[in-house]
Scaffold this active site. Structure first.
Site, PDB file in Angstrom:
ATOM      1  N   CYS B  10     -16.476 -46.831 -36.928  1.00 60.78           N
ATOM      2  CA  CYS B  10     -16.273 -45.439 -36.519  1.00 60.78           C
ATOM      3  C   CYS B  10     -16.840 -45.235 -35.118  1.00 60.78           C
ATOM      4  O   CYS B  10     -17.609 -44.314 -34.867  1.00 60.78           O
ATOM      5  CB  CYS B  10     -16.876 -44.478 -37.530  1.00 60.78           C
ATOM      6  SG  CYS B  10     -16.179 -42.819 -37.415  1.00 60.78           S
ATOM      7  N   VAL B  13     -12.725 -45.570 -31.026  1.00 64.76           N
ATOM      8  CA  VAL B  13     -11.374 -45.556 -31.583  1.00 64.76           C
ATOM      9  C   VAL B  13     -11.374 -44.966 -32.993  1.00 64.76           C
ATOM     10  O   VAL B  13     -10.559 -44.101 -33.329  1.00 64.76           O
ATOM     11  CB  VAL B  13     -10.757 -46.977 -31.600  1.00 64.76           C
ATOM     12  CG1 VAL B  13      -9.396 -46.962 -32.274  1.00 64.76           C
ATOM     13  CG2 VAL B  13     -10.641 -47.516 -30.178  1.00 64.76           C
ATOM     14  N   ALA B  15     -13.442 -42.890 -34.450  1.00 63.08           N
ATOM     15  CA  ALA B  15     -13.662 -41.444 -34.476  1.00 63.08           C
ATOM     16  C   ALA B  15     -12.392 -40.701 -34.090  1.00 63.08           C
ATOM     17  O   ALA B  15     -12.062 -39.651 -34.649  1.00 63.08           O
ATOM     18  CB  ALA B  15     -14.812 -41.076 -33.535  1.00 63.08           C
ATOM     19  N   GLU B 128      -0.355 -53.235 -33.567  1.00 63.85           N
ATOM     20  CA  GLU B 128       0.146 -52.811 -32.247  1.00 63.85           C
ATOM     21  C   GLU B 128      -0.987 -52.538 -31.270  1.00 63.85           C
ATOM     22  O   GLU B 128      -0.883 -52.821 -30.073  1.00 63.85           O
ATOM     23  CB  GLU B 128       1.027 -51.568 -32.417  1.00 63.85           C
ATOM     24  CG  GLU B 128       1.703 -51.055 -31.170  1.00 63.85           C
ATOM     25  CD  GLU B 128       2.755 -52.028 -30.621  1.00 63.85           C
ATOM     26  OE1 GLU B 128       2.438 -52.704 -29.625  1.00 63.85           O
ATOM     27  OE2 GLU B 128       3.864 -52.108 -31.163  1.00 63.85           O
ATOM     28  N   LYS B 204      -4.987 -61.819 -26.084  1.00 65.25           N
ATOM     29  CA  LYS B 204      -3.727 -61.058 -26.088  1.00 65.25           C
ATOM     30  C   LYS B 204      -2.545 -61.969 -25.765  1.00 65.25           C
ATOM     31  O   LYS B 204      -1.464 -61.838 -26.349  1.00 65.25           O
ATOM     32  CB  LYS B 204      -3.828 -59.905 -25.088  1.00 65.25           C
ATOM     33  CG  LYS B 204      -4.860 -58.853 -25.521  1.00 65.25           C
ATOM     34  CD  LYS B 204      -5.193 -57.892 -24.386  1.00 65.25           C
ATOM     35  CE  LYS B 204      -6.170 -56.811 -24.839  1.00 65.25           C
ATOM     36  NZ  LYS B 204      -6.686 -56.033 -23.698  1.00 65.25           N
TER      37      LYS B 204
END
Lengths: 432, 432
Positions: B10, B13, B15, B128, B204
């Site tokens: 949390c 992102v 939150a 994603e 990535k």
């Protein structure tokens, strides 16, 4: 067991779809999990069969018999236009076939009915190729942004008009000359009406607005549409003097209170720093602004046999996978019901060039007209002197109806000899 | 019946995901077809509960108990890193939960195992947000281009390094100074290693290569990785003199015979006309070249709480819809098995600036070294005179090993005082 595909139409896109289905048969089978086989191809005249390397027995002129044949699983429609495409697609759906189509006109006019029929029959209707060719755009809007709130979609979705305006900028050519060049290069059709009058973009804008705002209320007829035939060398020069380029835009925008949407197609000036300003030639690009995602842009080839076929095949793989999994994606089940507001209520910004008498008090009269219509002037400059005097103004954002009324009133002023250029200006920041 | 979501982590992102789930509850319910409810939030320390407006009872430090709870349908993992994320995700999958994750490191290292587990359990794993934040990229690669053949994926997938190199260009600042600015603005972490040494981009790149080429054979460890810490003001000046900009690139490329893939992360010079060259600040963009679709580009915010949360929620809607429909998307079932070739076999192009003795015969010696290594020179120019003489060369395309050997040999020449700058050059056209 192979998936059997019926192909409706075998023109540039259809022939490319057939070619890729044959050439990439192994890869497609691996990706889908089962082979795909062409079960039949409906054409207007049987002469089409030549040169495809396909069994001539596959070709038929009876499209309705083909789409209702029990062994057909998927129908790919690349005929275009409203009829007979609509009847064929609805018959295919009713007979339990999933459909992949590139038909923007039909989806813009009758998308809601087609999605209803598909939901009822439990089949898919996919149409990535209908807007901006190969650019993955509808799937991102529908799926990737499903957890976000889209505020605005602004795109160059017609390559022909982008090419023409690009030429007017780079070659200093006029509209007619640039259109002729586009025709000679195959970017524009002999009858260019659908492109240059904005009909093509309007159909795409309607589809984009429906997806972006989850509303079934938008058809092509609801789209405010202005072509590019009126764009003059003077407009191009005015744009350049302001650090702008003229682009053929399709804009779908949520109203500020979120209660309605504006959908419009028209040429507009864009600042050179805008990501869409650099999209040249016949390329397409779409800029999306969403509450959480921020600014996104999608760029690529908007037309052409191979790019369109790429989008059709991507859909075909998805639809075939869904069918294998015994599922389908129902679209349009969630309808926000957001209505389309009239163009007059859309907030825009105008650029104006006025040929004026070069004498004291002219600016005061012009400014008074703006004030009477509650439009603020963002900036104004005088160019030239005497008989060549021109006032160039950019307004602040205001309802389009107020800007339109301002222009009509200015035309009637005796100190204004003529309104040399009127064009909307779009900014990077929607709230500017 | 509501879909119950367990949130792991949390932070920024997490939150934002919670905030959006609450704020957009009605829209999400309409789009999914059933409400979504937060069933529990696993945090390291319970103090996190404050300020979320959520029932403190939802918070727990026992993440494993949460992901295996029978009433949980979906697990959203935004902890990051390999462990405990891997164990938690695998436990969730084994217990029949679908998973949405933003964890690039884990997917790059162990994606194949996670997809296998998901396929076996019949659940979804969507991610994603793991690459290029809010930019819809993985779904287009996986789905929209499923009927096409991707040749190359080249992207700016790390905002921190793009920001730093952008500053070095626009402010004329050095690397250290630009890094400090990025840290002050919150674009770079106190320990910037993961970004500036290319680890983040390499993870990535591995994910992109796997999706683009349908191969399970790529992990982060297979990615050739060079950071941007060695980029000097001199490199930037050399790039500008050539009409180029230096960009931090991740490149996944099919070999010319299609039998293997190269995956690499390094700074490179890009011509100003390249669409990626204009991507400034901390923005991300990915350029995809496919056989039929041609050139596509995806652009947007690559990081940040809200953009990442947008991508997470898009996945969450998709996963929830699949679950309602009783289906799941099995990924990685089709494996082309394409291996990764070593960097030395990758065909690249070099820019070199050599500080040389300004006397006859120097160019001949330098050219000889190129010839001995079978590398052609595309162009060469001399800058300065006497002690300031510099030879600036750009090679034609050649295997990276041959270019590397050329540079090593040049360093040993006594007519070359030093190799002032070595950098790869990428062109718009892969075949250039």
């Amino acid at each position: 067991m192979a998936m059997k595909v019926a192909l409706l139409g075998c023109g540039v896109v259809g022939a490319e779809v057939v070619r890729l289905l044959q050439e990439q048969a192994d890869e497609l089978a691996a990706r889908i999990g089962t082979p795909v086989e062409v079960g039949g191809i409906a054409v207007r005249r049987l002469g089409r069969a030549r040169g495809t390397g396909l069994d001539p027995e596959l070709f038929t002129t009876d499209a309705m018999a083909l789409v209702t044949r029990p062994d057909i699983d998927l129908v790919v429609e690349v005929i275009g236009g409203i009829e007979p495409a609509r009847s064929l697609i609805l018959a295919a759906i009713k007979n339990g076939k999933s459909v992949v189509t590139a038909n923007k006109a039909l989806l813009a006019e009758d998308g809601a009915a087609i999605h209803d029929a598909a939901r009822e029959a439990g089949v898919d209707v996919y149409y990535e190729a209908a807007v901006a060719g190969a650019i993955p755009l509808l799937r991102p809007l529908r799926d990737s942004l499903a957890g976000d709130r889209v505020k605005r979609v602004m795109g160059i979705v017609n390559g022909t008009t982008n090419f023409i305006l690009d030429r007017m900028h780079t070659q200093g050519a006029g509209f007619t000359e640039s259109l002729e060049e586009a025709q000679a290069l195959g970017y524009a059709e002999a009858d260019p009406t659908a492109d240059v009058e904005g009909f093509d973009s309007a159909a795409k804008a309607a589809i984009l607005a429906r997806l972006a705002f989850h509303t079934r209320q938008v058809t092509a007829a609801d789209v405010h549409r202005e072509g590019i035939t009126g764009v003059t060398a003077g407009d191009i020069a005015s744009a350049e003097a302001m650090g702008c380029v003229v682009k053929p835009l399709a804009i779908c925008q949520l109203s500020e209170d979120g209660s309605s949407v504006g959908v419009r197609v028209h040429p507009a000036m864009l600042p050179r720093e805008h990501p869409l300003a650099t999209v040249g030639g016949a390329y397409n690009a779409v800029f999306v602004e969403a509450e959480s995602a921020g600014r996104l842009m999608f760029y690529g080839a908007g037309a052409g046999g191979a790019p369109t076929a790429s989008a059709v095949l991507g859909d075909l793989v998805a639809v075939a996978r869904n069918r294998l999994a015994g599922t389908s994606v129902a679209e349009g089940g969630h309808d926000t019901g957001l209505p389309v507001h009239p163009m007059g209520d859309t907030v825009t910004r105008y650029h104006l060039a006025l040929d004026v008498a070069d004498r004291p008090g002219v600016l005061a009269r012009v400014a008074e007209v703006f004030a009477e219509n509650h439009v603020s002037i963002k900036n104004v400059r005088q160019e030239g002197h005497g008989d060549d005097a021109q006032l160039v103004l950019v307004s602040h954002r205001a309802p389009d109806s107020a800007l339109d009324a301002t222009v009509r009133r200015l035309r009637a002023l005796d100190t204004v000899r003529s309104v040399a250029s009127v064009m909307r200006v779009e900014a990077l920041n929607n709230a500017d």
